[in-house]
Design a protein around this motif. Structure first.
Motif, PDB file in Angstrom:
ATOM      1  N   LYS A  11     -36.153 -13.701  11.007  1.00  0.00           N
ATOM      2  CA  LYS A  11     -36.955 -13.162   9.914  1.00  0.00           C
ATOM      3  C   LYS A  11     -37.826 -12.028  10.446  1.00  0.00           C
ATOM      4  CE  LYS A  11     -35.304 -16.488   7.405  1.00  0.00           C
ATOM      5  NZ  LYS A  11     -34.251 -16.230   6.384  1.00  0.00           N
ATOM      6  N   TYR A  12     -37.894 -10.950   9.673  1.00  0.00           N
ATOM      7  CA  TYR A  12     -38.632  -9.772  10.106  1.00  0.00           C
ATOM      8  C   TYR A  12     -39.688  -9.397   9.067  1.00  0.00           C
ATOM      9  CZ  TYR A  12     -34.816  -9.189  13.450  1.00  0.00           C
ATOM     10  OH  TYR A  12     -33.900  -9.396  14.454  1.00  0.00           O
ATOM     11  N   LEU A  13     -40.886  -9.094   9.560  1.00  0.00           N
ATOM     12  CA  LEU A  13     -41.951  -8.585   8.700  1.00  0.00           C
ATOM     13  C   LEU A  13     -42.199  -7.129   9.078  1.00  0.00           C
ATOM     14  CD1 LEU A  13     -44.042  -9.325   6.494  1.00  0.00           C
ATOM     15  CD2 LEU A  13     -45.684  -9.699   8.353  1.00  0.00           C
ATOM     16  N   ILE A  14     -41.804  -6.225   8.182  1.00  0.00           N
ATOM     17  CA  ILE A  14     -42.037  -4.798   8.416  1.00  0.00           C
ATOM     18  C   ILE A  14     -43.448  -4.460   7.965  1.00  0.00           C
ATOM     19  CG2 ILE A  14     -41.314  -2.454   7.853  1.00  0.00           C
ATOM     20  CD1 ILE A  14     -38.515  -3.571   7.271  1.00  0.00           C
ATOM     21  N   VAL A  15     -44.277  -4.020   8.905  1.00  0.00           N
ATOM     22  CA  VAL A  15     -45.656  -3.658   8.605  1.00  0.00           C
ATOM     23  C   VAL A  15     -45.743  -2.152   8.411  1.00  0.00           C
ATOM     24  CG1 VAL A  15     -48.035  -3.678   9.434  1.00  0.00           C
ATOM     25  CG2 VAL A  15     -46.508  -5.608   9.946  1.00  0.00           C
ATOM     26  N   ILE A  16     -46.201  -1.745   7.231  1.00  0.00           N
ATOM     27  CA  ILE A  16     -46.430  -0.323   6.947  1.00  0.00           C
ATOM     28  C   ILE A  16     -47.940  -0.126   6.869  1.00  0.00           C
ATOM     29  CG2 ILE A  16     -46.026   1.589   5.344  1.00  0.00           C
ATOM     30  CD1 ILE A  16     -43.512   0.593   6.778  1.00  0.00           C
ATOM     31  N   ALA A  17     -48.501   0.451   7.934  1.00  0.00           N
ATOM     32  CA  ALA A  17     -49.955   0.579   8.039  1.00  0.00           C
ATOM     33  C   ALA A  17     -50.344   2.049   8.158  1.00  0.00           C
ATOM     34  CB  ALA A  17     -50.459  -0.205   9.251  1.00  0.00           C
ATOM     35  N   GLY A  18     -51.652   2.295   8.095  1.00  0.00           N
ATOM     36  CA  GLY A  18     -52.138   3.650   8.241  1.00  0.00           C
ATOM     37  C   GLY A  18     -53.378   3.881   7.407  1.00  0.00           C
ATOM     38  N   PRO A  19     -53.946   5.084   7.485  1.00  0.00           N
ATOM     39  CA  PRO A  19     -55.190   5.367   6.776  1.00  0.00           C
ATOM     40  C   PRO A  19     -54.982   5.516   5.280  1.00  0.00           C
ATOM     41  CG  PRO A  19     -54.368   7.362   7.805  1.00  0.00           C
ATOM     42  CD  PRO A  19     -53.475   6.240   8.278  1.00  0.00           C
ATOM     43  N   THR A  20     -56.063   5.455   4.548  1.00  0.00           N
ATOM     44  CA  THR A  20     -56.021   5.612   3.104  1.00  0.00           C
ATOM     45  C   THR A  20     -55.470   6.980   2.723  1.00  0.00           C
ATOM     46  OG1 THR A  20     -57.375   5.474   1.105  1.00  0.00           O
ATOM     47  CG2 THR A  20     -58.407   6.482   3.019  1.00  0.00           C
ATOM     48  N   ALA A  21     -54.716   7.033   1.640  1.00  0.00           N
ATOM     49  CA  ALA A  21     -54.181   8.276   1.047  1.00  0.00           C
ATOM     50  C   ALA A  21     -53.050   8.919   1.847  1.00  0.00           C
ATOM     51  CB  ALA A  21     -55.302   9.304   0.823  1.00  0.00           C
ATOM     52  N   VAL A  22     -52.543   8.234   2.876  1.00  0.00           N
ATOM     53  CA  VAL A  22     -51.528   8.854   3.717  1.00  0.00           C
ATOM     54  C   VAL A  22     -50.129   8.772   3.101  1.00  0.00           C
ATOM     55  CG1 VAL A  22     -50.857   6.857   5.127  1.00  0.00           C
ATOM     56  CG2 VAL A  22     -50.904   9.137   6.167  1.00  0.00           C
ATOM     57  N   GLY A  23     -49.925   7.852   2.140  1.00  0.00           N
ATOM     58  CA  GLY A  23     -48.624   7.738   1.491  1.00  0.00           C
ATOM     59  C   GLY A  23     -47.861   6.478   1.831  1.00  0.00           C
ATOM     60  N   LYS A  24     -48.578   5.408   2.149  1.00  0.00           N
ATOM     61  CA  LYS A  24     -47.933   4.142   2.552  1.00  0.00           C
ATOM     62  C   LYS A  24     -47.153   3.503   1.416  1.00  0.00           C
ATOM     63  CE  LYS A  24     -51.871   2.276   3.719  1.00  0.00           C
ATOM     64  NZ  LYS A  24     -52.775   3.424   3.486  1.00  0.00           N
ATOM     65  N   THR A  25     -47.700   3.543   0.203  1.00  0.00           N
ATOM     66  CA  THR A  25     -47.074   2.842  -0.924  1.00  0.00           C
ATOM     67  C   THR A  25     -45.670   3.354  -1.197  1.00  0.00           C
ATOM     68  OG1 THR A  25     -49.212   2.360  -1.952  1.00  0.00           O
ATOM     69  CG2 THR A  25     -47.270   2.346  -3.388  1.00  0.00           C
ATOM     70  N   LYS A  26     -45.501   4.667  -1.225  1.00  0.00           N
ATOM     71  CA  LYS A  26     -44.180   5.240  -1.512  1.00  0.00           C
ATOM     72  C   LYS A  26     -43.167   4.865  -0.432  1.00  0.00           C
ATOM     73  CE  LYS A  26     -45.704   9.097  -4.387  1.00  0.00           C
ATOM     74  NZ  LYS A  26     -45.741  10.569  -4.582  1.00  0.00           N
ATOM     75  N   VAL A  27     -43.614   4.870   0.811  1.00  0.00           N
ATOM     76  CA  VAL A  27     -42.727   4.468   1.906  1.00  0.00           C
ATOM     77  C   VAL A  27     -42.302   3.012   1.737  1.00  0.00           C
ATOM     78  CG1 VAL A  27     -42.601   4.025   4.393  1.00  0.00           C
ATOM     79  CG2 VAL A  27     -43.636   6.146   3.555  1.00  0.00           C
ATOM     80  N   ALA A  28     -43.276   2.150   1.444  1.00  0.00           N
ATOM     81  CA  ALA A  28     -42.972   0.723   1.297  1.00  0.00           C
ATOM     82  C   ALA A  28     -41.989   0.483   0.157  1.00  0.00           C
ATOM     83  CB  ALA A  28     -44.261  -0.056   1.055  1.00  0.00           C
ATOM     84  N   ILE A  29     -42.159   1.193  -0.940  1.00  0.00           N
ATOM     85  CA  ILE A  29     -41.261   1.023  -2.087  1.00  0.00           C
ATOM     86  C   ILE A  29     -39.837   1.446  -1.726  1.00  0.00           C
ATOM     87  CG2 ILE A  29     -40.718   1.918  -4.382  1.00  0.00           C
ATOM     88  CD1 ILE A  29     -43.755   1.933  -4.925  1.00  0.00           C
ATOM     89  N   GLU A  30     -39.704   2.571  -1.034  1.00  0.00           N
ATOM     90  CA  GLU A  30     -38.369   3.020  -0.628  1.00  0.00           C
ATOM     91  C   GLU A  30     -37.712   2.012   0.315  1.00  0.00           C
ATOM     92  OE1 GLU A  30     -36.616   5.564  -1.861  1.00  0.00           O
ATOM     93  OE2 GLU A  30     -38.315   5.751  -3.238  1.00  0.00           O
ATOM     94  N   LEU A  31     -38.494   1.445   1.213  1.00  0.00           N
ATOM     95  CA  LEU A  31     -37.945   0.439   2.129  1.00  0.00           C
ATOM     96  C   LEU A  31     -37.571  -0.836   1.383  1.00  0.00           C
ATOM     97  CD1 LEU A  31     -40.349   0.820   5.196  1.00  0.00           C
ATOM     98  CD2 LEU A  31     -37.996   1.651   4.984  1.00  0.00           C
ATOM     99  N   ALA A  32     -38.392  -1.223   0.419  1.00  0.00           N
ATOM    100  CA  ALA A  32     -38.104  -2.427  -0.359  1.00  0.00           C
ATOM    101  C   ALA A  32     -36.794  -2.268  -1.123  1.00  0.00           C
ATOM    102  CB  ALA A  32     -39.249  -2.730  -1.312  1.00  0.00           C
ATOM    103  N   LYS A  33     -36.585  -1.091  -1.675  1.00  0.00           N
ATOM    104  CA  LYS A  33     -35.336  -0.840  -2.398  1.00  0.00           C
ATOM    105  C   LYS A  33     -34.149  -0.826  -1.432  1.00  0.00           C
ATOM    106  CE  LYS A  33     -36.812   2.884  -4.623  1.00  0.00           C
ATOM    107  NZ  LYS A  33     -36.867   4.013  -5.602  1.00  0.00           N
ATOM    108  N   HIS A  34     -34.340  -0.251  -0.259  1.00  0.00           N
ATOM    109  CA  HIS A  34     -33.254  -0.160   0.721  1.00  0.00           C
ATOM    110  C   HIS A  34     -32.836  -1.550   1.211  1.00  0.00           C
ATOM    111  CE1 HIS A  34     -30.879   1.582   4.021  1.00  0.00           C
ATOM    112  NE2 HIS A  34     -31.384   0.601   4.769  1.00  0.00           N
ATOM    113  N   PHE A  35     -33.834  -2.397   1.502  1.00  0.00           N
ATOM    114  CA  PHE A  35     -33.548  -3.721   2.053  1.00  0.00           C
ATOM    115  C   PHE A  35     -33.489  -4.813   0.981  1.00  0.00           C
ATOM    116  CE2 PHE A  35     -35.461  -1.618   5.847  1.00  0.00           C
ATOM    117  CZ  PHE A  35     -34.405  -1.792   6.722  1.00  0.00           C
TER     118      PHE A  35
END
Length: 308
Positions: A11-35
């Motif tokens: 089991k893998y937990l992909i952590v998408i971290a970083g500062p506010t406003a950097v664009g984490k949400t869009k990255v996470a959504i694309e990864l969620a759709k991919h996987f």
């Protein structure tokens, strides 16, 4: 004849971290759709249902693109600690991992992410009188002297927590005073075993670009009705959830302590300072791979190399 038991899948937990406003949400959504998987928020303010614009909660359209958890599922009237977050997320992960081998944890609250990855040591109870006295100090002298006291007592916490969040500063100082040791030491002693493998991706942008995005986001928040949202929660301003950047500055405007223009400029400044502290926190952990939010192929390649 005894057949060998099937090997359970990792089991893998992909952590998408970083500062506010950097664009984490869009990255996470694309990864969620991919996987074909789901997203857990690691944002200490987006969990509150009364807060939306001021915490940059994902839009309705974004929430529809992938299943999200821990978005608007608590009330500002409820005190919710990182320890409670740890317990609830681990329970949620056990459920999600029955359906998927990969789950995504996305957010900028470092203590929440570390709670899930490593756990917290139990923090001893301290004398309630200490908190009472610290609250009185803040009412009399403001938060600045307490911030300086925290810097002297525990520079690690000073560099990692939201210094505009009065209750968090008080909590850190009271533990330092009540136990005689830095608050941060209770969060790093003993790593706990987890039944998943973390893959840690940091989302980054050049400083100037990040600051521009922060300033633009604040302007967009104001256009979207952030002031009206602040007014709607103003009666609850003493709640821990509202002791944070954005709301506190607008509360000062509502109380006539500053102009709206000055309040907005302070929100931008304090948000940029908060982003710097977030980066300081995550940069202490050398196992993050830092990638731009627009480089999705590189992010996927980095993740796939670690899945085996």
């Amino acid at each position: 004849m005894n057949l060998p038991s099937p090997t359970p899948s990792k089991k893998y937990l992909i952590v998408i971290a970083g500062p506010t406003a950097v664009g984490k949400t869009k990255v996470a959504i694309e990864l969620a759709k991919h996987f074909h998987t789901e997203i857990i928020s690691a944002d200490s303010r987006q969990i509150f249902k009364e807060l939306n614009i001021g915490v940059a909660r994902p839009t309705v359209e974004e929430l529809q693109q992938a299943p999200h958890h821990f978005i608007a599922n608590k009330s500002i009237n409820t005190y919710f600690s990182a320890g409670e977050y740890e317990r609830e997320i681990l329970e949620l992960l056990n459920n999600l991992f029955t359906k998927n081998d990969i789950v995504i944890l996305c957010g900028g609250t470092g203590f929440y992410i570390n709670a899930v990855l490593y756990g917290f040591d139990e923090i001893p109870e301290v004398d309630a009188q200490i908190r009472k006295e610290l609250n009185q100090q803040v009412e009399t002298f403001g938060i600045a002297p307490l911030q300086e006291q925290l810097r002297i007592l525990d520079e690690t916490s000073y560099n990692t927590i939201d210094l505009q969040n009065t209750q968090r500063v008080i909590r850190a100082v009271e533990v330092c005073l009540g136990t005689g040791v830095p608050f941060s030491t209770f969060k790093t002693k003993h790593k706990k075993n987890r039944n998943f493998i973390p893959i840690k991706i940091g989302i980054t942008l050049p400083k100037e670009q990040l600051h521009l995005r922060i300033n633009q986001r604040v302007e967009e928040m104001m256009q979207d009705g952030f002031l009206e949202e602040a007014k709607s929660v103003y009666p609850f301003q003493q709640h821990n959830a509202l002791q944070t950047v954005g709301y506190k500055e607008l509360f000062d405007f509502i109380e006539g302590k500053t102009t709206l223009q000055d309040a907005v400029e302070l929100i931008k400044l304090h948000t940029r300072q908060y982003a710097k502290r977030q980066l300081t926190f995550f940069n202490k952990h050398k196992d993050y791979t830092w990638i731009a939010p627009t480089s999705l192929p590189t992010i996927l390649e980095t993740i796939n190399k670690q899945i085996h």
